[in-house]
Design an enzyme around this catalytic site. Structure first.
Site, PDB file in Angstrom:
ATOM      1  N   HIS A 170       0.836  -1.219   0.000  1.00 19.47           N
ATOM      2  CA  HIS A 170       0.000   0.000   0.000  1.00 19.47           C
ATOM      3  C   HIS A 170       0.866   1.263   0.000  1.00 19.47           C
ATOM      4  O   HIS A 170       0.484   2.275   0.582  1.00 19.47           O
ATOM      5  CB  HIS A 170      -0.957   0.029   1.188  1.00 19.47           C
ATOM      6  CG  HIS A 170      -1.703  -1.252   1.375  1.00 19.47           C
ATOM      7  ND1 HIS A 170      -2.856  -1.540   0.670  1.00 19.47           N
ATOM      8  CD2 HIS A 170      -1.446  -2.338   2.138  1.00 19.47           C
ATOM      9  CE1 HIS A 170      -3.286  -2.749   1.019  1.00 19.47           C
ATOM     10  NE2 HIS A 170      -2.442  -3.260   1.897  1.00 19.47           N
ATOM     11  N   SER A 291      12.349  19.387 -19.472  1.00 22.22           N
ATOM     12  CA  SER A 291      11.103  20.121 -19.694  1.00 22.22           C
ATOM     13  C   SER A 291      11.422  21.311 -20.584  1.00 22.22           C
ATOM     14  O   SER A 291      12.519  21.872 -20.527  1.00 22.22           O
ATOM     15  CB  SER A 291      10.562  20.601 -18.351  1.00 22.22           C
ATOM     16  OG  SER A 291       9.808  21.779 -18.499  1.00 22.22           O
ATOM     17  N   LYS A 297      14.116  20.030 -14.663  1.00 18.42           N
ATOM     18  CA  LYS A 297      13.411  18.750 -14.770  1.00 18.42           C
ATOM     19  C   LYS A 297      14.212  17.645 -15.464  1.00 18.42           C
ATOM     20  O   LYS A 297      14.994  17.887 -16.358  1.00 18.42           O
ATOM     21  CB  LYS A 297      12.085  18.925 -15.526  1.00 18.42           C
ATOM     22  CG  LYS A 297      11.010  19.658 -14.780  1.00 18.42           C
ATOM     23  CD  LYS A 297      10.665  19.062 -13.417  1.00 18.42           C
ATOM     24  CE  LYS A 297      10.069  17.671 -13.505  1.00 18.42           C
ATOM     25  NZ  LYS A 297       8.711  17.714 -14.018  1.00 18.42           N
ATOM     26  N   GLU A 304       6.978   5.897 -17.989  1.00 13.99           N
ATOM     27  CA  GLU A 304       5.586   6.370 -18.065  1.00 13.99           C
ATOM     28  C   GLU A 304       4.890   5.861 -19.322  1.00 13.99           C
ATOM     29  O   GLU A 304       3.749   5.413 -19.279  1.00 13.99           O
ATOM     30  CB  GLU A 304       5.569   7.909 -18.038  1.00 13.99           C
ATOM     31  CG  GLU A 304       5.940   8.465 -16.695  1.00 13.99           C
ATOM     32  CD  GLU A 304       6.094   9.986 -16.691  1.00 13.99           C
ATOM     33  OE1 GLU A 304       6.190  10.533 -15.587  1.00 13.99           O
ATOM     34  OE2 GLU A 304       6.123  10.602 -17.767  1.00 13.99           O
TER      35      GLU A 304
END
Ligand code: ARG
Length: 480
Positions: A170, A291, A297, A304
Site C-alpha cells: 500500500h 522540460s 526537470k 511512463e
C-alpha cells in the site's frame, strides 16, 4: 479446352473472382475492404508458405517439375523484391491483400505456371498459415528480448546484492528487503511471460494448409509433407476450425498484454523510485527528457510510456476478442481485423521490452538513500518482534496484538523513532523480543535491519542466500 477458359483470356491484373462479378469493385468498397494497407508485413511468410505448397504439389504430381521450378525461381525474384522494398512500391489497385498481390506478381513473372499455384488452397487457409509463421517468428523475437531483459535484471541484482530497501505494501513501509530481491521480483514476472510465450508457440505452430476455403480438398494433397517443410509441430484436426479460429491470435495478444502490463508495473516502480520524495534510483540522462520550460526537470519518459502502452495492448486483446466472438462458422470478413490488433500489439510489445531493458541497464540505485529510509523506521520490524515472540512460545495472534497495542500507544504519545524503540524495549510483553530485534540500546542500526533481512530464509524470501539462489537459477535458464 474451351477457348473462353484459355489463360490468355484472363488479364494479368484480373480480380481473383473475375468471371463471377460483372462490375469491378468500387473504390469506396476497396478502400474499406482491402487489407493490403496492413497485411503487407506478411509478404515473406506468404512466399515461404507458397514455396512449400508448390513443392508439395510437385511431390504429389499435381503440378509438373518444370512448372514447380518456374514458380520457385520466380519466388527468388519476388523475395528479393520484397527485401529491397521494390515489391511494396509496385502494388496495383487490384491487390486486395498481400496474398492477391504475390499471386499477381508471380503470374506476371511466369504466366501460366503461376496460375497453378493456387491449386488446392484458398486465401482462407493461406492467410492463416502466413499469419501463423509471422506470429511464430514474432514469439521467438519476443522471447529473446524477454530473456535479455531478465539477464539485465540479474546483473543489476548481483551488482546491488547487499543494498537494503524499504519493502512496501500500500506504498507504506512494510518490511525491509534487499533491493536485489525487488529486482528479481520483476525477473520472476518476465520468467512467467517467457513460459507463456513458449506455450503459446505450440498452439501457433500448427499447419492449417489443406483446409482450403473450409472443407478440405478433393485433390491428393500431402499435408504431412508441407507441414514438415514449414517446420510445424502439428496439423490442424478440423478444416472448418482451422480457417475460422483466431484463438491463437487472442492468446498471443494476451501474452503481449501481460508482458507490457508487467513492464508497466516495473515502470510504475521506477517512476516512484526516481521521484523527488524517494530518490532511490537515478535514470541515465540519455534515457530521460527535460522540460521545455522548467530547467531543473528530468523525466522518466520510458517508464511512463510503458504504462500507456500497456493500456493499448489490453485494448488490442479485448478488441480482438470482441471482433471474433459470435462468428457464424467458416470464414467471415470480420476476421480480417485480427491482424491489425496483432501487428500493433507485437510491435508495441517488442519496443517496450527493448526500451525498458535499456533504461534499466543504465539506471543507478542510490544505496545510501535506500538504507537511510529504513534507519528511522522501527515499525518496519514490527512483524519480526511478533515472530520472535512466536519462537518463544506465544501464539501469533496474541503476539501480534501485544505489538500492535504497544505501537498504538507509542504513536498516540507522538514519540520519535528513537523513543518508540526504547518504549518497545521497555514493554512488559514485547520487551524481550524487541531487544532481540532492535539490539539493546540506541536507535535502529543498519545491522538490525540486515539481520531482519537475513532471517527471512524461506524459499523465495529476501535473505541474501535466497536471492543469490534465484539469480543463479534464472541466469542459467536465460543464458542457455
Ligand atoms: N485478407 C483476408 C483476411 O486476412 C483473407 C482473405 C480471405 N477472404 C475471403 N473473402 N475469403 O482475412
Amino acid at each position: 479446352m474451351d477457348p473462353e477458359l484459355k489463360s490468355e483470356a484472363i488479364s494479368e491484373t484480373s480480380l481473383l473472382w473475375e468471371g463471377r462479378l460483372g462490375l469491378a469493385s468500387s473504390e469506396i468498397f476497396s478502400n474499406y475492404v482491402d487489407s493490403i494497407g496492413f497485411d503487407v508485413v506478411l509478404a515473406p511468410y506468404d512466399v515461404e508458405v507458397s514455396r512449400a505448397h508448390v513443392k508439395m504439389l510437385n511431390a504429389t504430381q499435381i503440378v509438373d517439375s518444370e512448372t514447380c521450378q518456374k514458380i520457385l525461381d520466380a519466388f527468388d525474384v519476388i523475395s528479393h523484391e520484397i527485401s529491397s522494398g521494390e515489391f511494396h512500391a509496385c502494388l496495383v489497385p487490384t491487390d486486395e491483400d498481400i496474398h492477391t498481390a504475390i499471386e499477381r506478381r508471380l503470374t506476371e513473372l511466369t504466366g501460366d505456371a503461376g496460375r497453378a499455384l493456387h491449386t488446392g488452397r484458398s486465401r482462407n487457409d493461406l492467410a492463416q498459415m502466413s499469419g501463423r509463421l509471422y506470429t511464430r517468428d514474432a514469439l521467438d523475437r519476443i522471447r529473446t528480448r524477454v530473456e535479455h531483459a531478465v539477464g539485465t535484471l540479474c546483473a543489476l541484482a548481483e551488482k546491488n546484492i547487499e543494498t537494503v530497501f524499504p519493502g512496501k505494501t500500500h506504498l507504506q513501509h512494510a518490511q525491509p528487503i534487499l533491493l536485489s530481491h525487488w529486482l528479481m521480483s520483476h525477473a520472476s514476472r518476465l520468467m512467467n511471460d517467457r513460459e507463456r510465450i513458449m506455450q503459446a508457440y505450440d498452439r501457433v505452430n500448427v499447419c492449417v494448409l489443406g483446409s482450403g476455403a473450409l472443407a478440405g480438398s478433393t485433390l491428393p494433397l500431402d499435408i504431412d509433407f508441407v507441414s514438415k517443410e514449414l517446420g510445424c509441430s502439428k496439423i490442424s484436426d478440423n478444416s472448418i476450425f482451422a480457417v475460422s479460429t483466431r484463438d491463437y491470435i487472442t492468446e498471443v495478444l494476451f501474452v503481449c498484454a501481460q508482458i507490457v502490463s508487467n513492464l508497466s508495473c516495473l515502470g510504475e516502480d521506477i517512476v516512484w523510485m526516481t521521484s523527488t520524495e524517494c530518490g532511490y534510483a537515478t535514470l541515465s540522462d540519455n534515457f530521460s527528457s527535460g522540460s521545455s520550460m522548467m530547467p531543473q526537470k528530468k523525466n522518466p519518459d520510458i517508464a511512463e510510456l510503458v504504462r500507456g502502452k500497456a493500456g493499448l495492448s489490453i485494448g488490442s486483446l479485448t478488441g480482438a476478442l470482441a471482433a471474433t466472438k459470435s462468428q457464424i462458422f467458416g470464414y467471415n470478413h470480420d476476421l480480417q481485423v485480427d491482424k491489425e490488433a496483432l501487428f500493433s500489439s507485437i510491435k508495441d510489445c517488442e519496443l517496450s521490452i527493448v526500451a525498458m531493458d535499456a533504461m534499466m541497464e543504465t539506471t543507478t540505485f542510490n544505496s545510501a538513500v535506500c538504507e537511510n529510509s529504513l534507519v528511522n523506521q522501527p515499525l518496519a520490524l514490527a512483524t519480526d518482534i511478533a515472530e520472535e515472540m512466536v519462537k518463544n512460545g506465544t501464539p501469533f495472534r496474541i503476539a501480534y496484538k501485544a505489538v500492535a497495542v504497544c505501537i498504538k500507544r507509542a504513536l498516540d504519545a507522538e514519540l520519535s523513532a528513537e523513543e518508540i524503540i526504547q518504549y518497545m524495549r521497555d514493554d512488559d510483553l514485547i520487551g524481550q523480543a524487541s531487544i532481540h530485534v532492535f539490539g539493546d540500546k540506541g536507535t535502529l542500526p543498519l545491522d538490525s535491519i540486515l539481520r531482519s533481512i537475513e532471517r527471512r530464509t524461506t524459499k523465495g524470501g529476501t535473505a541474501t542466500k535466497r536471492v543469490l539462489e534465484q539469480i543463479e537459477a534464472v541466469s542459467k535458464i536465460v543464458s542457455s
